[in-house]
Design a protein around this motif. Structure first.
Motif, short mmCIF file in Angstrom:
data_model
loop_
_atom_site.label_atom_id
_atom_site.label_comp_id
_atom_site.label_asym_id
_atom_site.label_seq_id
_atom_site.Cartn_x
_atom_site.Cartn_y
_atom_site.Cartn_z
N PHE A 35 38.38 17.61 30.14
CA PHE A 35 38.03 16.40 29.17
C PHE A 35 37.56 15.31 30.19
O PHE A 35 37.64 15.53 31.40
N THR A 36 36.98 14.32 29.51
CA THR A 36 36.51 13.17 30.47
C THR A 36 37.53 12.15 30.36
O THR A 36 38.09 11.37 29.24
N ARG A 58 51.08 21.80 24.80
CA ARG A 58 52.00 20.57 24.64
C ARG A 58 51.87 20.03 26.03
O ARG A 58 51.36 20.59 27.06
N THR A 59 51.99 18.82 25.96
CA THR A 59 51.93 17.63 27.11
C THR A 59 52.70 16.56 26.85
O THR A 59 53.60 16.42 25.94
N GLN A 60 52.50 15.73 27.77
CA GLN A 60 53.45 14.50 27.79
C GLN A 60 52.71 13.39 27.25
O GLN A 60 51.42 13.36 27.24
N LEU A 61 53.34 12.43 26.52
CA LEU A 61 52.93 11.37 25.79
C LEU A 61 52.06 10.35 26.96
O LEU A 61 51.13 9.84 26.44
N THR A 62 52.51 10.56 28.24
CA THR A 62 51.98 9.57 29.21
C THR A 62 50.94 10.31 30.08
O THR A 62 50.47 9.86 31.06
N SER A 63 50.40 11.61 29.64
CA SER A 63 49.43 12.28 30.44
C SER A 63 48.33 11.78 30.13
O SER A 63 48.08 10.99 29.00
N ARG A 64 47.30 12.10 30.98
CA ARG A 64 45.93 11.54 31.16
C ARG A 64 45.13 12.39 29.81
O ARG A 64 44.32 11.66 29.02
N LEU A 65 45.52 13.44 29.40
CA LEU A 65 44.89 14.35 28.18
C LEU A 65 45.32 13.51 27.19
O LEU A 65 44.60 13.23 26.16
N THR A 66 46.69 13.26 26.94
CA THR A 66 47.28 12.44 25.69
C THR A 66 46.58 11.08 25.70
O THR A 66 46.25 10.95 24.53
N SER A 67 46.53 10.31 26.42
CA SER A 67 45.88 8.99 26.07
C SER A 67 44.38 9.15 25.83
O SER A 67 43.94 8.25 25.13
N THR A 68 43.86 10.02 26.31
CA THR A 68 42.31 10.43 26.20
C THR A 68 42.14 10.78 24.72
O THR A 68 41.33 10.33 24.02
N VAL A 69 43.09 11.51 24.19
CA VAL A 69 43.04 12.33 22.74
C VAL A 69 43.16 11.02 21.77
O VAL A 69 42.78 10.91 20.91
N ALA A 71 43.19 7.89 22.25
CA ALA A 71 42.02 6.90 22.25
C ALA A 71 40.71 7.08 21.60
O ALA A 71 39.90 6.28 21.02
N ASP A 72 40.52 8.31 21.29
CA ASP A 72 39.29 8.68 20.47
C ASP A 72 39.63 9.90 19.62
O ASP A 72 39.88 10.97 20.07
N SER A 73 39.60 9.56 18.22
CA SER A 73 40.00 10.85 17.40
C SER A 73 39.03 11.77 17.05
O SER A 73 39.51 12.88 16.73
N ASP A 74 37.85 11.76 17.71
CA ASP A 74 36.88 12.83 17.84
C ASP A 74 36.57 13.20 19.32
O ASP A 74 35.38 13.56 19.51
N VAL A 75 37.42 12.95 20.17
CA VAL A 75 37.15 13.46 21.41
C VAL A 75 36.90 14.90 21.44
O VAL A 75 37.43 15.58 21.11
N VAL A 76 35.89 15.52 22.34
CA VAL A 76 35.50 16.85 22.42
C VAL A 76 36.15 17.18 23.97
O VAL A 76 35.86 16.50 24.76
N VAL A 77 36.68 18.32 23.92
CA VAL A 77 37.27 19.01 25.07
C VAL A 77 37.16 20.53 25.17
O VAL A 77 36.36 20.98 24.08
N ALA A 78 37.03 21.13 26.30
CA ALA A 78 36.80 22.60 26.48
C ALA A 78 38.28 23.02 26.96
O ALA A 78 38.94 22.36 27.57
N TYR A 79 38.42 24.35 26.61
CA TYR A 79 39.54 25.11 26.98
C TYR A 79 39.25 26.29 27.44
O TYR A 79 38.51 27.03 26.76
N GLU A 80 39.35 26.67 28.83
CA GLU A 80 39.20 27.77 29.32
C GLU A 80 40.22 28.42 30.10
O GLU A 80 41.16 28.22 30.42
#
Length: 144
Positions: A35-36, A58-69, A71-80
């Motif tokens: 993610f960005t 599953r992740t933590q509420l305080t993680s960077r991934l969670t805060s990114t998601v 912050a933007d309801s249409d955030v694009v991510v990749a999963y590998e």
């Protein structure tokens, strides 16, 4: 195969179908979410399950991934995820690209809490679903 050198083994890349890619992804317990964050790429290893075609982590509420998601309801991510043999360098790799959203429905949260067991210590209190828009996969095979 003993006594061979990795650079002597000929390999080729075979493109996988969406169905085969998702089947392979469902058979491994972890991967990497991309993610960005602050205009820079970020990659985090996480465990997952597939619910249909949707990647659930599953992740933590305080993680960077969670805060990114959040912050933007249409955030694009990749999963590998992949399974590539360290010796022969044969195997496969799958990448899912799509919109990531936090799951807030209490019934779904309870369901995923039971299905996705955290692999790291900490309070994994947030569920993120990645809806696959693009699914690509390759298999690295030896030449006959």
């Amino acid at each position: 195969m003993t006594g061979f050198r990795v650079d002597e083994v000929a390999r080729r890349v075979v493109n996988l179908s969406r169905v085969e890619s998702l089947r392979l992804l469902s058979g491994v317990p972890f991967g990497r979410v991309v993610f960005t964050r602050d205009a820079l790429p970020a990659i985090r290893p996480v465990n997952h399950i597939l619910d249909g075609d949707t990647v659930i982590v599953r992740t933590q509420l305080t993680s960077r991934l969670t805060s990114t998601v959040r912050a933007d309801s249409d955030v694009v991510v990749a999963y590998e995820a992949d399974d590539i043999d360290r010796t022969t360098r044969l195997g496969w790799s799958v990448v899912v690209t799509g919109i990531a959203r936090t799951i807030t429905d209490p019934d779904l949260v309870a369901r995923y809490d039971a299905l996705v067991k955290p692999w790291a210590d900490g309070n994994m209190d947030t569920i993120v679903a990645i809806e696959p828009t693009l699914v690509t996969g390759i298999r690295l095979v030896g030449r006959a």
